[in-house]
Design an enzyme around this catalytic site. Sequence first.
Site, PDB file in Angstrom:
ATOM      1  N   ASP A 178      -0.386   2.285   6.042  1.00  0.00           N
ATOM      2  CA  ASP A 178       0.960   2.499   6.563  1.00  0.00           C
ATOM      3  C   ASP A 178       1.173   1.682   7.827  1.00  0.00           C
ATOM      4  O   ASP A 178       1.792   2.142   8.776  1.00  0.00           O
ATOM      5  CB  ASP A 178       1.185   3.990   6.841  1.00  0.00           C
ATOM      6  CG  ASP A 178       2.621   4.305   7.209  1.00  0.00           C
ATOM      7  OD1 ASP A 178       3.505   3.462   6.949  1.00  0.00           O
ATOM      8  OD2 ASP A 178       2.873   5.389   7.780  1.00  0.00           O
ATOM      9  N   GLU A 184       7.039  11.185   4.694  1.00  0.00           N
ATOM     10  CA  GLU A 184       6.245  10.868   5.889  1.00  0.00           C
ATOM     11  C   GLU A 184       7.129  10.626   7.101  1.00  0.00           C
ATOM     12  O   GLU A 184       6.784  11.031   8.212  1.00  0.00           O
ATOM     13  CB  GLU A 184       5.367   9.640   5.622  1.00  0.00           C
ATOM     14  CG  GLU A 184       4.368   9.329   6.728  1.00  0.00           C
ATOM     15  CD  GLU A 184       4.911   8.415   7.813  1.00  0.00           C
ATOM     16  OE1 GLU A 184       4.205   8.230   8.821  1.00  0.00           O
ATOM     17  OE2 GLU A 184       6.035   7.887   7.663  1.00  0.00           O
ATOM     18  N   GLU A 185       8.263   9.971   6.881  1.00  0.00           N
ATOM     19  CA  GLU A 185       9.045   9.502   8.017  1.00  0.00           C
ATOM     20  C   GLU A 185       9.681  10.617   8.837  1.00  0.00           C
ATOM     21  O   GLU A 185       9.726  10.534  10.062  1.00  0.00           O
ATOM     22  CB  GLU A 185      10.140   8.528   7.553  1.00  0.00           C
ATOM     23  CG  GLU A 185       9.620   7.199   7.010  1.00  0.00           C
ATOM     24  CD  GLU A 185       8.989   6.317   8.076  1.00  0.00           C
ATOM     25  OE1 GLU A 185       8.849   6.773   9.231  1.00  0.00           O
ATOM     26  OE2 GLU A 185       8.625   5.186   7.767  1.00  0.00           O
ATOM     27  N   HIS A 228      11.591   0.285  10.373  1.00  0.00           N
ATOM     28  CA  HIS A 228      12.668   1.187  10.807  1.00  0.00           C
ATOM     29  C   HIS A 228      13.963   0.441  11.127  1.00  0.00           C
ATOM     30  O   HIS A 228      14.805   0.946  11.870  1.00  0.00           O
ATOM     31  CB  HIS A 228      12.250   2.004  12.040  1.00  0.00           C
ATOM     32  CG  HIS A 228      11.115   2.941  11.805  1.00  0.00           C
ATOM     33  ND1 HIS A 228      10.710   3.880  12.744  1.00  0.00           N
ATOM     34  CD2 HIS A 228      10.273   3.097  10.747  1.00  0.00           C
ATOM     35  CE1 HIS A 228       9.683   4.572  12.271  1.00  0.00           C
ATOM     36  NE2 HIS A 228       9.411   4.099  11.062  1.00  0.00           N
ATOM     37  N   HIS A 277       3.122   6.125   1.873  1.00  0.00           N
ATOM     38  CA  HIS A 277       4.265   7.016   1.669  1.00  0.00           C
ATOM     39  C   HIS A 277       5.397   6.297   0.940  1.00  0.00           C
ATOM     40  O   HIS A 277       5.728   5.162   1.242  1.00  0.00           O
ATOM     41  CB  HIS A 277       4.751   7.643   2.972  1.00  0.00           C
ATOM     42  CG  HIS A 277       5.279   6.711   4.008  1.00  0.00           C
ATOM     43  ND1 HIS A 277       6.595   6.315   4.055  1.00  0.00           N
ATOM     44  CD2 HIS A 277       4.679   6.104   5.065  1.00  0.00           C
ATOM     45  CE1 HIS A 277       6.786   5.527   5.096  1.00  0.00           C
ATOM     46  NE2 HIS A 277       5.640   5.365   5.716  1.00  0.00           N
TER      47      HIS A 277
END
Length: 515
Positions: A367, A339-340, A471, A293
Amino acid sequence: MKRFAAFVTGAAMIATQPVFAQMGAPGERTPTMPAVAGPLAAKYKADADRIVQAAMADDEGYADLAYLTDHIGKRVSGSPQLNTAVEWGAELMKKAGLQNVQIQPVMVPHWVRGNESATITFKGEAGEITKPLHMLGLGMSVGTPKEGITAPVVFVHDFAELDALADSAVKGKIVVFNPGWHGYGVGSMYRTGGPSRAAAKGAAAVLVRSATGLAMQIPHTGTLRYDEKQPKVPSAAISVEDALLIERLAKEGPVTVHLQMDAHMEADVKAGNVIGEIVGSEHPEQVVVLGGHIDSWDVGQGAQDDGSGIMATFEAVSLLHKLGLKPKRTIRIVFWVNEENGGAGGRAYREWIGDKIGNQVAAIEMDGGAEKPLGIGYGGFGGPRRPAPPAPGAAVAPAAGRGAGFDVSSLSADEKQSFVYLQDIVSLLGSIGTDSVSPGGGGSDIGPITADGVPALSPHTVGDHYFDWHHTEADTLDKVDPDSFKKNTAMLSVVAYVLADMDGKLAGRKSTFRE
């Protein structure tokens, strides 16, 4: 990365009774199967050796990753940086000589973090404490009123403790979850489901211990999912250390937190999936798709999550073109979008495929970061990596490792043969140490197509530090080791090429997709 579930119950080890090693992230049990050379190894050895040699000598893939991270940077859905990355990705594919390069339009959500802060206040017999908390608002969270929220804290370890409290003990307060570290599946469950569980009891806001085992005052963001039946309350992640501090202070006396968040949603923005191909020489309609992604969170550089994924898969395909290798089937590279915090790219790709889903021969998603690869994972065998939040009153079990529940008795003949194929293919990768196959593979971007029976694969890495960095502000280029990046590229290139050229096909299972 957000974890997904496109899964089936049970699967099994192949009839040849391979030896299993226990590998994977700390505390997780991951069964792996060793390479077993066969007819595919004999047929493709010369090509595989060329691919591996080229990949290990290649610096262009890492250089492209450096440009993406350092010059474009973080690229959350809805941001100008994401669309810059999309346009850049398409140009990259064109310059590499790939065919049918296009940007598939996709509308994506536009969540804006804004200014945010949190401060803890404690008054007890031992004295007073006032200090700022290390926090990051959770993706898709609503904001607080402009003046913020000041409220007493209700500290709980888990959902069971929350459920045991009377609604009156929670109403108007800020619930703090600290479930400890039992793997990302459990940690992210409190992030995604905790806010609505607390809101159902009247909570004014929620703070969640970051889903990581690393204590370095680094908060981890990630998406939440509001239950539309409950009020939406402001929610943020706090560092491991701050969660533990609140736990200790709450035993001594009342703790108060002031939380201020400007987070809000704006109108959806047009972005897109970036697609390129090496068109197959004999069966161009049959497709092996691989990618990752292109979006990231709005912190750090999105280096491991998932810049490393899109650049390793891109370079894997680009190398095949450079070497003049043209498989029988089409190899397609996709940089999926959103995607997130939404999954719009994966869903749009499934809609684009339409009734030709049967021509999707295999789907490979990277990923999980470009750490040292051990081999390839195949199939959604075992439980999901992020379980669904339990019903009120239900206990939360520690997350099982990748491939947990791998049952020897339930493989079909085609699935057994698929493992034989993959053990044969990875025998071509002994020189770089990626010669194993593990049950469990896939990703949230390919979830919509693998749920319809497309065989799912993904790299299996050591997983030592991925959940330390992703993240966070620390997800930067320096976390990606160039040698490990090259080995992932080599493995992906060999696996994709053989799958696209060999006579046989892998088996897939239809399943239930849940983001």
